[in-house]
Design a protein around this motif. Structure first.
Motif, PDB file in Angstrom:
ATOM      1  N   VAL A 190      10.822  35.852  62.608  1.00  0.00           N
ATOM      2  CA  VAL A 190      11.027  36.342  61.241  1.00  0.00           C
ATOM      3  C   VAL A 190      10.540  35.257  60.289  1.00  0.00           C
ATOM      4  N   ARG A 191       9.457  35.560  59.549  1.00  0.00           N
ATOM      5  CA  ARG A 191       8.833  34.548  58.694  1.00  0.00           C
ATOM      6  C   ARG A 191       8.901  34.878  57.207  1.00  0.00           C
ATOM      7  N   ARG A 192       9.115  36.173  56.866  1.00  0.00           N
ATOM      8  CA  ARG A 192       9.034  36.564  55.464  1.00  0.00           C
ATOM      9  C   ARG A 192       9.888  37.793  55.209  1.00  0.00           C
ATOM     10  N   GLN A 193      10.076  38.087  53.942  1.00  0.00           N
ATOM     11  CA  GLN A 193      10.775  39.301  53.544  1.00  0.00           C
ATOM     12  C   GLN A 193      10.067  39.906  52.336  1.00  0.00           C
ATOM     13  N   THR A 194      10.212  41.197  52.173  1.00  0.00           N
ATOM     14  CA  THR A 194       9.675  41.898  51.019  1.00  0.00           C
ATOM     15  C   THR A 194      10.817  42.110  50.038  1.00  0.00           C
ATOM     16  N   THR A 195      10.607  41.698  48.798  1.00  0.00           N
ATOM     17  CA  THR A 195      11.663  41.804  47.794  1.00  0.00           C
ATOM     18  C   THR A 195      11.097  42.381  46.499  1.00  0.00           C
ATOM     19  N   PRO A 196      11.981  42.969  45.672  1.00  0.00           N
ATOM     20  CA  PRO A 196      11.525  43.443  44.356  1.00  0.00           C
ATOM     21  C   PRO A 196      11.030  42.271  43.518  1.00  0.00           C
ATOM     22  N   ALA A 197       9.947  42.505  42.791  1.00  0.00           N
ATOM     23  CA  ALA A 197       9.358  41.476  41.939  1.00  0.00           C
ATOM     24  C   ALA A 197       8.759  42.171  40.718  1.00  0.00           C
ATOM     25  N   GLY A 237       2.592  52.029  52.342  1.00  0.00           N
ATOM     26  CA  GLY A 237       3.136  51.042  51.416  1.00  0.00           C
ATOM     27  C   GLY A 237       4.304  50.259  51.977  1.00  0.00           C
ATOM     28  N   ARG A 238       4.690  49.203  51.260  1.00  0.00           N
ATOM     29  CA  ARG A 238       5.834  48.393  51.645  1.00  0.00           C
ATOM     30  C   ARG A 238       7.126  49.182  51.433  1.00  0.00           C
ATOM     31  N   ILE A 239       8.128  48.848  52.213  1.00  0.00           N
ATOM     32  CA  ILE A 239       9.417  49.524  52.090  1.00  0.00           C
ATOM     33  C   ILE A 239      10.469  48.542  51.573  1.00  0.00           C
TER      34      ILE A 239
END
Length: 200
Positions: free
Chosen positions: A45-52, A101-103
């Motif tokens: 686990v290297r990254r996460q997708t977050t609201p920006a 797309g990203r979730i």
């Protein structure tokens, strides 16, 4: 999955993956094909997708460090199929929405009508993040030591634990094997005890 307007199978796969890896939805969204080691079945686990501002963005993990999570036997076919579908690019996302797309947890909630579905099932308080609690409970029930659990979960309180305890890849792989054995034991048919024979 069935409640989504397109009945997109990927929604169900995200939920299954979350419940078996103790990962955050943002971390699952940030997972790339190259993060999965299919030899040892470990996800780094290297990254996460977050609201920006302007939408969703990828950044480092919440704990600011990579961690290793076992991929249990029960979900390996699902993961292998996702890798095959994503193609040979190691930077391809393992999980995406129906249009690629990203979730995010909000996207998952809205697309699957999560609140309505869990209410109908009698679990109205179940949130997407509770899948993480489920996975950690399963690992604990399978006998995985707490210090290894903390490593898998990437909890913020890990810093102090890591000064003294350093589980290696073998222990993380063993954690996955322990959970698979736990699942097998739960699926095994239980036999009734035989009659008691009295002797004189």
């Amino acid at each position: 999955m069935a409640a989504s307007h397109d009945q997109y199978r990927g929604w169900g796969e995200v939920v299954i993956f979350a419940a078996c890896t103790a990962a955050r939805i943002g971390e699952i969204s940030g997972c790339r094909v190259g993060d999965i080691d299919t030899t040892q079945w470990i996800w780094t686990v290297r990254r996460q997708t977050t609201p920006a501002p302007g939408g969703l963005a990828d950044k480092g993990t919440k704990g600011k460090r990579a961690r290793k999570v076992p991929i249990v036997e029960e979900i390996r076919p699902l993961v292998a199929q996702r890798i095959l579908s994503a193609g040979p690019n190691p930077d391809a996302r393992l999980f995406t929405g129906p249009r690629g797309g990203r979730i995010s947890t909000a996207v998952l909630r809205d697309a699957t009508h999560w609140d309505d579905v869990v209410t109908k099932l009698g679990y109205e308080h179940l949130r997407r993040h509770d899948l993480r609690h489920t996975a950690l409970t399963w690992f604990a029930d399978a006998g995985v030591p707490v210090h290894v659990l903390r490593r898998i979960a990437g909890h913020g309180s890990l810093t102090t634990t890591q000064r003294y305890l350093h589980p290696d890849v073998r222990k993380i792989t063993a954690a996955g094997a322990a959970l698979s054995a736990h699942f097998s034991a739960l699926r095994a048919p239980r036999s009734l005890p035989g009659p008691v024979v009295m002797t004189r």
